[in-house]
Design an enzyme around this catalytic site. Structure first.
Site, short mmCIF file in Angstrom:
data_model
loop_
_atom_site.label_atom_id
_atom_site.label_comp_id
_atom_site.label_asym_id
_atom_site.label_seq_id
_atom_site.Cartn_x
_atom_site.Cartn_y
_atom_site.Cartn_z
N ASP A 389 0.87 -0.95 -0.04
CA ASP A 389 0.14 0.02 0.25
C ASP A 389 0.90 1.47 -0.35
O ASP A 389 0.62 2.31 0.50
CB ASP A 389 -1.12 0.16 1.34
CG ASP A 389 -1.81 0.76 1.09
OD1 ASP A 389 -2.65 1.38 0.20
OD2 ASP A 389 -2.11 1.40 1.99
N ARG A 393 0.03 9.30 1.20
CA ARG A 393 -0.72 8.58 2.03
C ARG A 393 0.16 8.12 3.41
O ARG A 393 -0.43 7.92 4.56
CB ARG A 393 -2.54 8.93 2.32
CG ARG A 393 -2.27 7.34 1.87
CD ARG A 393 -3.56 7.29 1.57
NE ARG A 393 -4.02 5.91 0.67
CZ ARG A 393 -3.77 5.56 -0.24
NH1 ARG A 393 -2.98 6.39 -0.93
NH2 ARG A 393 -3.06 4.33 -0.63
N ASN A 394 0.43 7.69 3.04
CA ASN A 394 1.57 6.08 4.14
C ASN A 394 2.49 6.57 4.05
O ASN A 394 3.86 5.39 4.68
CB ASN A 394 0.90 4.67 2.92
CG ASN A 394 0.11 4.04 3.94
OD1 ASN A 394 -0.55 4.70 4.58
ND2 ASN A 394 -0.82 3.15 2.46
N ASP A 407 3.46 2.15 7.54
CA ASP A 407 2.47 1.01 7.02
C ASP A 407 3.06 -0.06 6.24
O ASP A 407 1.71 -0.64 5.94
CB ASP A 407 1.36 1.71 6.65
CG ASP A 407 0.65 2.48 8.34
OD1 ASP A 407 1.01 2.50 9.26
OD2 ASP A 407 -0.01 3.96 7.61
P1 ADP Z 1 -3.54 4.31 9.55
O1 ADP Z 1 -2.26 3.89 8.26
O2 ADP Z 1 -3.98 3.37 10.32
O3 ADP Z 1 -5.21 4.37 8.51
P2 ADP Z 1 -2.65 5.97 9.72
O4 ADP Z 1 -1.28 5.84 9.14
O5 ADP Z 1 -2.91 6.53 8.41
O6 ADP Z 1 -3.46 5.46 9.82
O7 ADP Z 1 -2.55 7.61 10.92
C1 ADP Z 1 -3.64 8.47 10.42
C2 ADP Z 1 -2.90 10.06 10.84
O8 ADP Z 1 -1.94 9.89 11.83
C3 ADP Z 1 -1.45 10.38 9.14
O9 ADP Z 1 -2.24 10.58 8.78
C4 ADP Z 1 -0.92 11.10 10.47
O10 ADP Z 1 -1.24 12.02 10.32
C5 ADP Z 1 -0.36 10.69 12.00
N1 ADP Z 1 0.39 9.93 11.87
C6 ADP Z 1 0.29 8.15 12.39
N2 ADP Z 1 1.40 7.71 12.71
C7 ADP Z 1 1.89 9.15 12.87
C8 ADP Z 1 3.87 8.65 13.64
N3 ADP Z 1 4.09 7.72 12.89
N4 ADP Z 1 3.76 10.20 13.49
C9 ADP Z 1 3.27 11.11 13.60
N5 ADP Z 1 2.48 11.05 12.74
C10 ADP Z 1 1.99 10.03 12.71
#
Ligand code: ADP
Length: 525
Positions: A389, A393-394, A407
Site C-alpha cells: 500500500d 498518505r502512507n 504502514d
Molecule cells: P492508518 O494507517 O491506520 O490508516 P495512519 O498511519 O494513516 O493510519 O495515521 C493517521 C494519521 O496519524 C496520519 O495521517 C498522520 O497524520 C498521523 N500519524 C500516524 N503515524 C504517525 C507517526 N508515526 N508520527 C506522526 N504522525 C503520525
C-alpha cells in the site's frame, strides 16, 4: 601477522524457509599477534578488554602441555568477531538492566552479535551489556563513518539544506557519490560581490594508481588524508574546508525496539499526550515512552484488525530497521484496546505536507523526497518484504524533512468488508494490473505504486486520475493509458515514473535500479 577476513553478517528475521535476510559486509581486521594492529593512539593499558584477553592467553601458556589436552582452535568466525572495536556515534542511555550505556566518540569492544540490531559490548571499565548496533561504527582509520564530516545516507539536496543552515564559509561534508565507491565534497561558499551564497560539489576522483584527488596536483592515499590536506589548503577549491558539519549526536536514530527481544510494551510506561490523527485502525496519539522518548501510539479499535496474526508479524516487523522506515517499537497487548507504538514523525503525513506547502517546494526537494522513499523501498526489497500500500498518505515526514515509509505490510491485517470483499477501499489508483486482476503482490507491484507516489510528489499532492472513477481507471490502465507528466517533473523524472508503469512486472525496474537513476538525476541538477 595481520590478515583480513570478509565476514558476511546475516540476520534472519524469521525462522521459516522464506525468511527475510539482511546482509551486511563487514571487513574485519584481525591481529593475530597480541600487540600488532592496535592504532598507536590507543596504548594497551587503557584497554581492559585486551589486557583481560592477553591475561587469559598468558595463563594458558603457563600450563604444562603434558597435563592438559590442548584446546581445539576456535572456529575462524569467532576469532574474527572477538576483537571488533567500535566507536559510539551517539550517546545511549540504558533502558533495561541488560543494556550498556554508550558515550559518543568512546570506544567499545563487541563481544557478540546477538541479532543484527543488538550487540553485546564491553566498555573501557569492563562493564558489559547490549547496545543498539546502529549507534556504533567500526573504529578503524579507514572507516569514514568515524569522521564527523562523513554522511553516507544523504541526498545532494539534503546536503545543501544542511550546509545552508550552517551558512558558514567553508562549512563542508563528504558524502557518497553517485559513482559506486566514490565520494563528493559539498562545501558552502558565502555570498561575494556579484555572487550569491552557493554550495559547490567537488567530486573526489581516483587516479590510475588508486590515489584520491580533487585537484589533480594533490594526490592522497586515503580520503581522510585528502580532507585533512584541504582543511589546511584550498589548493584548487574555492575555499579551504573550514568547518566539518556533522549530524553525530544531534538527533538520535530510533533503535529496533526499545531493547533486544522486547516487543511488548508496558502500558504504564506510556503517556498519551495529544491526538494527532485517525486512520484505518483507530485514533493516533503523540505520546512519550518512559516520559522522555517521543512516540506515536496507534490505538487498534475493536474489530478493525486481525490482531493475533498482526502480533506475530509485529515481532518480524520490529526487526526491519532502516533510516528511511518509520520504526516500529512494539505493541501493547496487556488489555484492550491494543496499540502499536512507533517512531514519532514531527511533520506528519507526506500527502498533507505536500498540500500545505504547494508552490513552496523546489524540484530538488521533491526529488530528494522520492530518493528517500526509494531508499527505504530498496531495503524492503532486499529483505523480500512487500509493502502492498505504498502511497504518499502512507509516508511520514521527520523534523529534518526526511521522508520515511510507514504502514508496510499492514493492509494484510485490516478487517473491513469494503477493503476485503467489495474492494471499494482498495488503492486501485496505486495498483498494477496483476494486483487488480489476480491479487498478485510483489516488490514489482510496489514499484508500480512508487511511480504513482512520485507522481503525487511532483504534483504536490494531487489525487491521481482525479476525475476518474476506480472502474474508469482500471479500463484506462488496461488500454495502456498512464498518468500525465506533472509540470514540475522534468522529462528525466517523468521517464523514471513511467518506467514503473510497465504492464508486466518483469518490465519494471527494481528499487535498487531506480535509486541509482534518481541519484544520477539529482547530481546533474
Ligand atoms: P492508518 O494507517 O491506520 O490508516 P495512519 O498511519 O494513516 O493510519 O495515521 C493517521 C494519521 O496519524 C496520519 O495521517 C498522520 O497524520 C498521523 N500519524 C500516524 N503515524 C504517525 C507517526 N508515526 N508520527 C506522526 N504522525 C503520525
Amino acid at each position: 601477522m595481520i590478515c583480513f577476513s570478509d565476514n558476511t553478517i546475516q540476520s534472519v528475521f524469521c525462522c521459516c524457509c522464506c525468511c527475510s535476510v539482511q546482509k551486511r559486509q563487514v571487513r574485519t581486521r584481525i591481529s593475530l599477534s597480541e600487540d600488532e594492529g592496535l592504532p598507536e593512539k590507543y596504548p594497551q593499558p587503557t584497554r581492559p578488554w585486551f589486557s583481560e584477553h592477553s591475561r587469559k592467553k598468558q595463563s594458558n601458556r603457563g600450563l604444562q602441555p603434558s597435563k592438559r589436552k590442548p584446546l581445539p582452535p576456535l572456529p575462524p568466525s569467532e576469532v574474527a568477531e572477538e576483537k571488533i572495536l567500535v566507536k559510539a556515534l551517539y550517546d545511549f542511555l540504558p533502558r533495561e538492566p541488560c543494556n550498556l550505556a554508550l558515550k559518543r566518540a568512546e570506544e567499545y569492544l563487541i563481544l557478540e552479535k546477538c541479532d543484527p540490531h543488538w550487540w553485546k559490548a564491553r566498555d573501557r571499565l569492563g562493564n558489559e551489556g547490549l547496545i543498539p548496533s546502529n549507534y556504533v561504527t567500526e573504529n578503524k582509520v579507514t572507516n569514514l563513518e568515524i569522521y564527523e564530516w562523513y554522511h553516507r545516507n544523504i541526498t545532494r539536496n539534503q546536503a545543501e539544506r544542511l550546509l545552508r543552515q550552517e551558512a558558514k564559509e567553508g562549512a563542508f561534508i563528504v558524502r557518497d557519490s553517485r559513482h559506486l565507491g566514490s565520494y563528493t565534497i559539498s562545501v558552502f561558499i558565502r555570498a561575494r560581490r556579484g555572487m550569491e551564497a552557493t554550495i559547490k560539489h567537488y567530486q573526489i576522483k581516483r587516479s590510475d594508481s588508486g590515489q584520491w584527488y580533487v585537484a589533480e596536483r594533490h594526490l592522497f592515499q586515503s580520503i581522510p588524508e585528502l580532507v585533512w590536506y584541504h582543511q589546511h589548503n584550498a589548493a584548487g577549491l574555492m575555499t579551504r574546508l573550514r568547518y566539518p558539519v556533522g549530524l553525530m549526536g544531534s538527533c538520535l536514530p530510533p533503535t529496533a525496539g526499545f531493547t533486544y527481544e522486547k516487543w511488548e510494551i508496558d502500558p504504564s510506561e506510556l503517556t498519551f499526550v495529544k491526538q494527532i490523527g485517525h486512520g484505518h485502525f483507530g485514533v493516533v496519539h503523540f505520546g512519550k515512552w518512559r516520559a522522555h522518548v517521543q512516540v506515536a501510539i496507534k490505538t487498534i479499535s475493536e474489530g478493525s484488525m486481525s490482531e493475533e496474526d498482526f502480533i506475530e508479524e509485529a515481532k518480524v516487523m520490529m526487526k526491519l530497521s532502516h533510516p528511511r522506515l518509520v520504526q516500529l517499537f512494539g505493541v501493547g497487548i496487556q488489555r484492550k484496546p491494543f496499540y502499536i507504538v512507533m517512531e514519532f514523525m514531527d511533520n506528519g503525513c507526506l500527502l498533507t505536507y505536500l498540500g500545505d506547502r504547494r508552490g513552496a517546494l523546489r524540484k530538488e526537494m521533491l526529488l530528494s523526497m522520492c530518493q528517500d522513499v526509494c531508499e527505504g523501498m530498496a531495503y524492503l526489497e532486499r529483505n523480500s518484504f512487500i509493502h502492498r500500500d505504498l502511497a504518499a498518505r502512507n509516508c511520514l515526514v521527520s523534523s529534518t524533512c526526511v521522508v520515511k515509509i510507514s504502514d508496510f505490510g499492514m493492509t494484510r491485517y485490516v478487517l473491513d468488508d469494503e477493503y476485503i470483499s467489495s474492494g471499494t477501499k482498495l488503492p486501485i489508483k496505486w495498483s498494477p494490473p496483476e494486483v487488480l486482476y489476480f491479487n498478485k503482490y510483489s516488490s514489482k507491484s510496489d514499484v508500480w505504486s512508487f511511480g504513482v507516489l512520485m507522481w503525487e510528489v511532483f504534483t504536490e499532492g494531487k489525487m491521481p486520475f482525479e476525475n476518474k472513477s476506480n472502474l474508469q481507471v482500471m479500463e484506462a490502465i488496461s488500454k495502456g493509458l498512464r498518468l500525465y507528466r506533472p509540470h514540475l517533473a522534468p522529462m528525466s523524472v517523468y521517464e523514471v515514473m513511467y518506467s514503473c508503469w510497465h504492464e508486466k512486472p518483469k518490465g519494471r525496474p527494481t528499487f535498487t535500479e531506480l535509486l541509482k537513476v534518481l541519484t544520477e538525476i539529482a547530481e546533474t541538477w
